[in-house]
Structures are given as C-alpha cells and as structure tokens.
Design an enzyme around this catalytic site. Structure first.
Site, PDB file in Angstrom:
ATOM      1  N   GLY A   1      -1.299   4.426  -5.510  1.00 18.51           N
ATOM      2  CA  GLY A   1      -2.317   3.619  -3.967  1.00 18.51           C
ATOM      3  C   GLY A   1      -2.242   3.431  -2.888  1.00 18.51           C
TER       4      GLY A   1
ATOM      5  N   GLN B   1      -3.458   0.285   5.649  1.00 19.06           N
ATOM      6  CA  GLN B   1      -2.040   1.927   5.733  1.00 19.06           C
ATOM      7  C   GLN B   1      -2.471   2.978   6.341  1.00 19.06           C
ATOM      8  OE1 GLN B   1      -1.222   0.992   1.389  1.00 19.06           O
ATOM      9  NE2 GLN B   1       0.820   1.771   1.899  1.00 19.06           N
TER      10      GLN B   1
ATOM     11  N   CYS C   1       7.302   1.551  -1.550  1.00 14.76           N
ATOM     12  CA  CYS C   1       5.014   1.340  -1.128  1.00 14.76           C
ATOM     13  C   CYS C   1       5.448   2.804  -0.388  1.00 14.76           C
ATOM     14  CB  CYS C   1       4.982  -0.192  -0.482  1.00 14.76           C
ATOM     15  SG  CYS C   1       3.685  -0.255   0.523  1.00 14.76           S
ATOM     16  N   LEU C   2       4.263   3.071   0.155  1.00 11.00           N
ATOM     17  CA  LEU C   2       3.760   4.270   1.415  1.00 11.00           C
ATOM     18  C   LEU C   2       4.209   3.605   2.887  1.00 11.00           C
ATOM     19  CD1 LEU C   2       1.198   6.446  -0.010  1.00 11.00           C
ATOM     20  CD2 LEU C   2       3.427   6.303  -0.188  1.00 11.00           C
TER      21      LEU C   2
ATOM     22  N   HIS D   1      -0.489  -5.015  -6.616  1.00 12.08           N
ATOM     23  CA  HIS D   1      -0.238  -4.163  -5.263  1.00 12.08           C
ATOM     24  C   HIS D   1      -0.958  -4.655  -4.199  1.00 12.08           C
ATOM     25  CE1 HIS D   1       3.223  -1.784  -3.271  1.00 12.08           C
ATOM     26  NE2 HIS D   1       2.471  -1.279  -2.521  1.00 12.08           N
ATOM     27  N   GLU D   2      -2.179  -3.328  -4.438  1.00 12.09           N
ATOM     28  CA  GLU D   2      -3.055  -3.239  -3.130  1.00 12.09           C
ATOM     29  C   GLU D   2      -3.673  -3.305  -3.113  1.00 12.09           C
ATOM     30  OE1 GLU D   2      -2.475  -0.173  -2.020  1.00 12.09           O
ATOM     31  OE2 GLU D   2      -1.419   0.801  -3.405  1.00 12.09           O
TER      32      GLU D   2
ATOM     33  N   HIS E   1      -1.802  -6.139  -0.831  1.00 11.59           N
ATOM     34  CA  HIS E   1      -2.281  -5.053   1.026  1.00 11.59           C
ATOM     35  C   HIS E   1      -3.132  -5.930   1.634  1.00 11.59           C
ATOM     36  CE1 HIS E   1       1.256  -1.970   1.694  1.00 11.59           C
ATOM     37  NE2 HIS E   1       0.384  -1.852   0.484  1.00 11.59           N
TER      38      HIS E   1
END
Ligand SMILES: [Zn+2]
Length: 158
Positions: free
Chosen positions: A49, A54, A92-93, A134-135, A138
């Site tokens: 995701g 991000q 996480c990215l 999670h997204e 963000h």
C-alpha cells in the site's frame, strides 16, 4: 508514468492530516496520472500500500494492493472497528528497514470514494483490513511506530 520519490520519517508531510480530495478533480487526467504513478511507485518499492503523503502529495488518497489488484481509496473513513484485535509485524516504505508489532482491530468497515468517483462501503478483515488501517493512519498523520507499545528508541520518533 513515473516512479515518485518516497518521503521518509522526519518529513513533516508524514505527520499532519492530509487535505480531502475535491470530488471534481477525481476524473481529471492529472489525478489519474497521480494514481498510476503511486501504483508504479508502490510496485517498484514492493509495498502492499502507499498513501499520497508518502509521495509528497497532501491529499486523502491511498493505494491498497489486495491480491495483486491495486485500487485507490479517496477520502476514506473508518465507520466501524471490530472489538477483536490482533498483533502483527508491520513495516512502511517511509521507514526502510524498520519493523514492529502493531495491535489493530481484526476487521473494519470503511467508506471511501473509488478511482471513478463512486462512493463505496466495504467490510474487510485480516491482512487487507490491516493495510486499510495503516494507510488511513498515514492520511491522519500517523505512522505505525506511533501505534507500537514500545516504539524503537533510536528513531527519535517525532
Ligand atoms: Zn506506511
């Protein structure tokens, strides 16, 4: 099509709530190009995701990769969280190489606008419910380390 640079921990855009998407912009070429670029960026970084902050974009837009079929969620809201929760490892990215155990509700009901501008409500459980949460975190300026009981100390969590 482009692979976008990913913002990393310490970038202020990751710590503030994102702006709602104006529904008039969803069907524009520019917005569709952004969604395509985010999908390409997510695949290039091997993520499940990715959220617009991000890639440095202050909008309530995220991509979720469910069963290798990525889809967009726009202006999402969590309508219901299950009482039952579970702990699982997350990464996480925006925090390369950092992993940690996060407790989250097992299932959630989420409403969102899709890539065509259609409003949808879904109930999800398991991994995809975790990715949704999670997204959406963000988009509210939260990272998974802020959900950890004991966040990694050496990160100097902001
Ligand atoms: Zn993340």
């Amino acid at each position: 099509m482009a692979i976008l640079p990913i913002t990393k921990l310490g970038h202020p855009i990751l710590r503030r709530p994102a702006q709602p998407v104006d529904l008039m912009t969803i069907n524009t070429k520019k917005f569709h190009a952004l969604m395509t670029d985010m999908i390409d960026t997510m695949y290039a970084a091997r993520g499940v995701g990715i959220a617009a902050p991000q890639v440095g974009v202050d909008l309530q837009l995220a991509i979720i990769n469910h069963s290798d079929t990525p889809f967009s969620i726009i202006n999402p809201r969590i309508l219901h969280r299950s009482f039952r929760s579970a702990t699982s490892e997350e990464g996480c990215l925006s925090l390369p190489g950092v992993f940690g155990s996060v407790r989250r509700p097992v299932s959630v009901t989420v409403s969102y606008i899709d890539h065509n501008g259609t409003e949808r409500t879904v109930e999800e459980s398991g991994l995809v419910a975790r990715v949704f949460q999670h997204e959406i975190d963000h988009l509210n300026g939260l990272l998974f380390i802020h959900r950890m009981k004991v966040p990694p100390k050496d990160l100097g969590v902001p």
